[in-house]
Design a protein around this motif. Structure first.
Motif, short mmCIF file in Angstrom:
data_model
loop_
_atom_site.label_atom_id
_atom_site.label_comp_id
_atom_site.label_asym_id
_atom_site.label_seq_id
_atom_site.Cartn_x
_atom_site.Cartn_y
_atom_site.Cartn_z
N GLU A 1 -64.04 50.00 1.68
CA GLU A 1 -63.71 49.18 2.85
C GLU A 1 -62.57 49.76 3.68
N ASN A 2 -61.51 50.23 3.02
CA ASN A 2 -60.37 50.80 3.77
C ASN A 2 -60.80 52.00 4.60
N LEU A 3 -61.67 52.84 4.02
CA LEU A 3 -62.09 54.05 4.72
C LEU A 3 -63.07 53.75 5.85
N GLN A 4 -63.81 52.67 5.70
CA GLN A 4 -64.70 52.27 6.80
C GLN A 4 -63.90 52.03 8.07
N ALA A 5 -62.66 51.58 7.91
CA ALA A 5 -61.80 51.30 9.07
C ALA A 5 -60.99 52.51 9.50
N SER A 6 -60.57 53.35 8.54
CA SER A 6 -59.59 54.39 8.88
C SER A 6 -60.18 55.76 9.21
N LEU A 7 -61.29 56.14 8.58
CA LEU A 7 -61.81 57.50 8.75
C LEU A 7 -62.28 57.77 10.18
N ARG A 8 -61.79 58.88 10.73
CA ARG A 8 -62.15 59.28 12.10
C ARG A 8 -62.97 60.57 12.12
N CYS A 9 -62.74 61.45 11.15
CA CYS A 9 -63.38 62.77 11.18
C CYS A 9 -63.85 63.15 9.78
N VAL A 10 -65.11 63.56 9.68
CA VAL A 10 -65.68 64.03 8.41
C VAL A 10 -66.39 65.35 8.66
N GLU A 11 -66.17 66.32 7.78
CA GLU A 11 -66.88 67.59 7.84
C GLU A 11 -67.59 67.83 6.51
N VAL A 12 -68.86 68.19 6.59
CA VAL A 12 -69.64 68.51 5.39
C VAL A 12 -70.27 69.88 5.64
N VAL A 13 -69.81 70.87 4.91
CA VAL A 13 -70.22 72.26 5.14
C VAL A 13 -70.58 72.93 3.81
N SER A 14 -71.73 73.55 3.76
CA SER A 14 -72.15 74.35 2.60
C SER A 14 -72.05 73.56 1.28
N CYS A 15 -72.53 72.34 1.33
CA CYS A 15 -72.62 71.50 0.12
C CYS A 15 -74.10 71.36 -0.20
N GLY A 16 -74.58 72.20 -1.10
CA GLY A 16 -76.02 72.33 -1.34
C GLY A 16 -76.70 71.12 -1.93
N ASN A 17 -75.95 70.16 -2.47
CA ASN A 17 -76.55 68.98 -3.07
C ASN A 17 -76.61 67.78 -2.14
N VAL A 18 -76.19 67.97 -0.89
CA VAL A 18 -76.20 66.87 0.09
C VAL A 18 -77.51 66.90 0.88
N THR A 19 -78.14 65.73 0.99
CA THR A 19 -79.39 65.62 1.75
C THR A 19 -79.19 64.64 2.90
N ASP A 20 -80.28 64.37 3.61
CA ASP A 20 -80.23 63.41 4.72
C ASP A 20 -79.71 62.05 4.27
#
Length: 200
Positions: free
Chosen positions: A134-153
């Motif tokens: 919940e806290n991060l739903q309000a605070s996060l502004r920027c996310v980067e996901v790079v070269s993480c082979g186990n991440v899908t749509d």
């Protein structure tokens, strides 16, 4: 002589294989230990300090609110009154953070930026867990996901719960098979989100 050399090579390969497997298992076990959550320590030291220890132990870096430099040395973590140092940004590049450690993020209220670059243990469940805090739903502004082979749509779509997300950078994610559909889903939920893609 040639037969002897070939036999020697096969024996060497057989001898090495268990060692590689054992080494992999050892590092997997050690990384799991590094990610173990100590709820008593969180209670005693506060969420930001406990999360800092977890992140640095796993090879990530943190930047505190009001500071420009990144903290990367576990042994040089700042001391002072509990609660003084609030995590504003996390750079998890090539770190061993994994799902079992994500409970450390629950109490963070000032985290605005997080980078997952070349994180071999980051997978969809990690991004889903991140998005449910919940806290991060309000605070996060920027996310980067790079070269993480186990991440899908599925994991990327989960980020739509971060209602104040302003920037999302995605690169080198071979697990994303429906790029256009995923982007459209995110933009429908977060019309002000700027998405940068480098997935080709």
């Amino acid at each position: 002589m040639q037969l002897l050399a070939q036999t020697g090579q096969r024996c060497l390969a057989l001898w090495k294989t268990p060692c590689l497997s054992s080494s992999r298992q050892f590092w997997g076990w050690l990384n799991a230990v590094f990610n173990k959550v100590d709820y008593e320590r969180i209670k005693a030291l506060g969420p930001d300090r406990a999360a800092s220890e977890w992140l640095l132990r796993c090879g990530a870096k943190v930047r505190y609110q009001g500071f420009d430099r990144w903290q990367h040395d576990y042994n040089a973590l700042p001391t002072g009154p509990l609660g003084k140092f609030k995590i504003q940004a996390i750079d998890a590049t090539e770190s061993c953070i994994m799902y079992r450690g994500f409970d450390h993020l629950d109490g963070l209220k000032h985290l605005e930026e997080i980078k997952f670059h070349k994180c071999i243990y980051i997978e969809d469940v990690c991004l889903e867990r991140l998005s449910r805090i919940e806290n991060l739903q309000a605070s996060l502004r920027c996310v980067e996901v790079v070269s993480c082979g186990n991440v899908t749509d599925r994991g990327i779509i989960a980020l739509h719960h971060l209602r104040n997300l302003e920037r999302l950078f995605l690169s080198d994610l071979p697990g994303m098979k429906e790029k256009d559909k995923t982007v459209q889903t995110l933009l429908t939920a977060l019309p002000n989100l700027a998405i940068e893609l480098d997935l080709d």
